[in-house]
Design a protein around this motif. Sequence first.
Motif, PDB file in Angstrom:
ATOM      1  N   THR A 155     -42.986 -95.210 -60.363  1.00 13.71           N
ATOM      2  CA  THR A 155     -43.733 -96.371 -59.841  1.00 13.71           C
ATOM      3  C   THR A 155     -43.645 -96.366 -58.275  1.00 13.71           C
ATOM      4  O   THR A 155     -44.498 -97.034 -57.666  1.00 13.71           O
ATOM      5  N   ALA A 156     -42.679 -95.746 -57.961  1.00 19.10           N
ATOM      6  CA  ALA A 156     -42.518 -95.481 -56.445  1.00 19.10           C
ATOM      7  C   ALA A 156     -42.196 -94.045 -56.128  1.00 19.10           C
ATOM      8  O   ALA A 156     -41.399 -93.531 -56.824  1.00 19.10           O
ATOM      9  N   PRO A 157     -42.310 -93.672 -55.024  1.00 19.27           N
ATOM     10  CA  PRO A 157     -41.888 -92.549 -54.009  1.00 19.27           C
ATOM     11  C   PRO A 157     -40.620 -92.430 -53.970  1.00 19.27           C
ATOM     12  O   PRO A 157     -39.679 -93.340 -53.765  1.00 19.27           O
ATOM     13  N   ALA A 185     -48.135-104.741 -48.803  1.00 23.13           N
ATOM     14  CA  ALA A 185     -46.787-104.916 -49.217  1.00 23.13           C
ATOM     15  C   ALA A 185     -46.633-104.526 -50.699  1.00 23.13           C
ATOM     16  O   ALA A 185     -45.579-103.934 -50.939  1.00 23.13           O
ATOM     17  N   LEU A 186     -47.386-104.781 -51.332  1.00 24.07           N
ATOM     18  CA  LEU A 186     -47.441-104.358 -52.765  1.00 24.07           C
ATOM     19  C   LEU A 186     -47.498-102.963 -52.867  1.00 24.07           C
ATOM     20  O   LEU A 186     -46.619-102.400 -53.658  1.00 24.07           O
ATOM     21  N   ALA A 187     -48.302-102.175 -52.224  1.00 26.94           N
ATOM     22  CA  ALA A 187     -48.204-100.825 -52.284  1.00 26.94           C
ATOM     23  C   ALA A 187     -46.891-100.148 -51.811  1.00 26.94           C
ATOM     24  O   ALA A 187     -46.190 -99.095 -52.384  1.00 26.94           O
ATOM     25  N   ARG A 188     -46.219-100.825 -50.800  1.00 24.71           N
ATOM     26  CA  ARG A 188     -45.132-100.558 -50.102  1.00 24.71           C
ATOM     27  C   ARG A 188     -43.703-100.661 -51.268  1.00 24.71           C
ATOM     28  O   ARG A 188     -42.931 -99.880 -51.155  1.00 24.71           O
ATOM     29  N   TRP A 189     -43.814-101.887 -51.657  1.00 17.47           N
ATOM     30  CA  TRP A 189     -42.585-102.189 -52.596  1.00 17.47           C
ATOM     31  C   TRP A 189     -42.837-101.986 -53.872  1.00 17.47           C
ATOM     32  O   TRP A 189     -41.604-101.866 -54.682  1.00 17.47           O
ATOM     33  N   VAL A 190     -43.980-102.016 -54.521  1.00 22.86           N
ATOM     34  CA  VAL A 190     -44.154-101.858 -56.056  1.00 22.86           C
ATOM     35  C   VAL A 190     -44.855-100.533 -56.423  1.00 22.86           C
ATOM     36  O   VAL A 190     -44.652-100.188 -57.320  1.00 22.86           O
ATOM     37  N   GLY A 191     -45.574 -99.830 -55.473  1.00 21.85           N
ATOM     38  CA  GLY A 191     -46.240 -98.795 -55.636  1.00 21.85           C
ATOM     39  C   GLY A 191     -47.556 -98.830 -55.806  1.00 21.85           C
ATOM     40  O   GLY A 191     -48.073-100.016 -55.766  1.00 21.85           O
ATOM     41  N   PRO A 192     -48.378 -97.876 -55.480  1.00 24.33           N
ATOM     42  CA  PRO A 192     -49.975 -97.954 -55.121  1.00 24.33           C
ATOM     43  C   PRO A 192     -50.689 -98.212 -56.512  1.00 24.33           C
ATOM     44  O   PRO A 192     -50.231 -98.146 -57.657  1.00 24.33           O
ATOM     45  N   GLY A 204     -30.281-100.863 -56.663  1.00 22.85           N
ATOM     46  CA  GLY A 204     -30.536-100.735 -58.215  1.00 22.85           C
ATOM     47  C   GLY A 204     -32.359-100.675 -58.580  1.00 22.85           C
ATOM     48  O   GLY A 204     -32.643 -99.856 -59.216  1.00 22.85           O
ATOM     49  N   TRP A 205     -32.704-101.844 -57.978  1.00 25.16           N
ATOM     50  CA  TRP A 205     -34.433-101.684 -58.442  1.00 25.16           C
ATOM     51  C   TRP A 205     -35.151-100.557 -57.795  1.00 25.16           C
ATOM     52  O   TRP A 205     -36.017-100.113 -58.382  1.00 25.16           O
ATOM     53  N   LYS A 206     -34.671-100.073 -56.581  1.00 21.35           N
ATOM     54  CA  LYS A 206     -35.453 -98.920 -56.002  1.00 21.35           C
ATOM     55  C   LYS A 206     -35.101 -97.639 -56.804  1.00 21.35           C
ATOM     56  O   LYS A 206     -35.993 -96.741 -56.834  1.00 21.35           O
ATOM     57  N   LEU A 207     -33.835 -97.573 -57.264  1.00 22.99           N
ATOM     58  CA  LEU A 207     -33.633 -96.340 -58.204  1.00 22.99           C
ATOM     59  C   LEU A 207     -34.395 -96.303 -59.234  1.00 22.99           C
ATOM     60  O   LEU A 207     -34.986 -95.434 -59.689  1.00 22.99           O
ATOM     61  N   ALA A 208     -34.498 -97.587 -59.893  1.00 22.04           N
ATOM     62  CA  ALA A 208     -35.339 -97.502 -61.309  1.00 22.04           C
ATOM     63  C   ALA A 208     -36.763 -97.264 -60.884  1.00 22.04           C
ATOM     64  O   ALA A 208     -37.360 -96.831 -61.610  1.00 22.04           O
ATOM     65  N   ALA A 209     -37.233 -97.808 -59.869  1.00 22.60           N
ATOM     66  CA  ALA A 209     -38.668 -97.813 -59.650  1.00 22.60           C
ATOM     67  C   ALA A 209     -39.221 -96.205 -59.108  1.00 22.60           C
ATOM     68  O   ALA A 209     -40.078 -95.529 -59.682  1.00 22.60           O
ATOM     69  N   VAL A 210     -37.906 -95.558 -58.497  1.00 28.05           N
ATOM     70  CA  VAL A 210     -38.227 -93.899 -58.250  1.00 28.05           C
ATOM     71  C   VAL A 210     -38.339 -93.323 -59.800  1.00 28.05           C
ATOM     72  O   VAL A 210     -39.157 -92.502 -59.845  1.00 28.05           O
ATOM     73  N   ILE A 211     -37.398 -93.667 -60.678  1.00 25.15           N
ATOM     74  CA  ILE A 211     -37.068 -92.921 -61.738  1.00 25.15           C
ATOM     75  C   ILE A 211     -38.201 -93.430 -62.973  1.00 25.15           C
ATOM     76  O   ILE A 211     -38.687 -92.377 -63.385  1.00 25.15           O
ATOM     77  N   ASN A 212     -38.789 -94.481 -62.882  1.00 24.32           N
ATOM     78  CA  ASN A 212     -39.815 -94.831 -63.634  1.00 24.32           C
ATOM     79  C   ASN A 212     -41.132 -94.350 -63.106  1.00 24.32           C
ATOM     80  O   ASN A 212     -42.119 -94.421 -63.737  1.00 24.32           O
TER      81      ASN A 212
END
Length: 502
Positions: free
Chosen positions: A333-335, A495-502, A323-331
């Motif tokens: 903030t993540a690839p 870790a922050l860049a990998r899981w939260v975004g650069p 769930g949070w991964k989908l949200a990060a991609v759509i928002n």
Amino acid sequence: MNDVDIVISGAGPNGLMLACELALAGITPVVLDALPGPSDEPKANGLVGQVVRLLDMRRLYSRFTGLADPPQPAAGWIFSGMALDFAGMQDNPMYAMAISQPKLVRLLDERVRELGIEVRWGHELTGLDASDDGVRLTIATESGVYTETASYLVGADGGRSFVRKSVGIDFPGATSPTVARLAHVVVPDEYRRADGGLDVPGFGRVAFGHNRFDRGMVIYAPFEADRSLLGTMEYGTSTDVEEPMSLDELRDSLTRVLGTELPVAEPHGPGPHALRRINGQNTRQAERYRDGRVLLVGDAAHVHSAMGGPGLNLGMQDVFNVGWKLAAVINGTAPDTLLDTYQAERYPVGERVMMHSMSQIALMAPGPEIAQLRMLFTELLDIQQVTRHMARLLAGSDVRYDVGDDHPLSGYLVPDLTLDDGSRVAGLLHNARPVLLDLGGGAAAAGAKHWADRVDIVEEHLEGGPAALLIRPDGYVAWAADDFGPAEARTLHTALARWVGP
């Protein structure tokens, strides 16, 4: 431009829980289900394993149970009907929460509506065309057919998943040669015992739960005062009967297994009452959990025996993971590649559940060889290390995610820590956001200031604890350090860049 960001096909526990997770991250999905409303069909009777703690992290455990205290580990469990004693176990990961699936669905349906999510009951997904840009959906209702486009489609539509079949994802596995029958019944009072079991004249003892006998298995569970769950499993047999199961069919099966009649009657009241047959137990796992813009969760991704109750623990943890991964991609903030970690992390957990659920079926089979094997297992289960291993296996805590950090806590669900001010770590995850918990004086918090818009940075104290933890929205530790210096600052930034975004 697509009509919506995400469509979820299936409004069962997994689909509705996913909708809640997305809403907390600012994404408003659309949920479709062919049924006219929440089903009253009896299915699961509770949640077991670490998913109970995850509900606590979202303030849903107290809401659903009415209990003010946090969840407590279970003192024991069963494996193929054999007792497991967890009393006194340190860091016991096994939790249990009694709730019927119809009640759980209704409570989640209330929650998603509070969050402003549209649940379209009576809307059946009948066609889909996926491309690199999104998914075009055909949806049928009583009043007609319409189309919708979505950036992503999630199949939470069960073991016969239309979504999985439509995108051509294979579903390999095995079918055990068994016939299981289960029904809600009324058993004569004179057969019932105060400890929840039965005493059957001409046969003897049928204990609460799963019972293995020379000719098959009997399950008995008086969860409700006015009706009990009673079922059988017979091995090495099959039936070509296509019509729905009758109570007489269950009575005949009980007679074959017990060697004597067990008089049972239909429950009073309107129901619906359980009355079903499973001809051959499927154990299958989707070849992949993601196909471009289409993802699978729950039974759409894996099916297995219900013995031991692992289904909702497995499926709902899929949901918390993706769930949070989908949200990060759509928002933004993540690839999109973040979604590839969904299968990498959850597929091995599904394999473990299939392994132990098939093992439990095998250990219930008739035959003198199996009886001797069970005697050996009973001896092994008295060994403390074995019991701890089984607790971790059944709770789903024995698989470590590869998060790119080698701290002993990283890759596992964060411990249920109580901080020095009396607050609990679970309370930091109510909003489903990443949390950097600085327990070492503020250095880690200062090092993460550039991520403050996407990470909740919390400075607290914990005597004897680590210096800092980066906790993902699903409660799993992405990074941890016992001290904090320049080297730890670099690994934290990675870790922050990998899981939260650069």
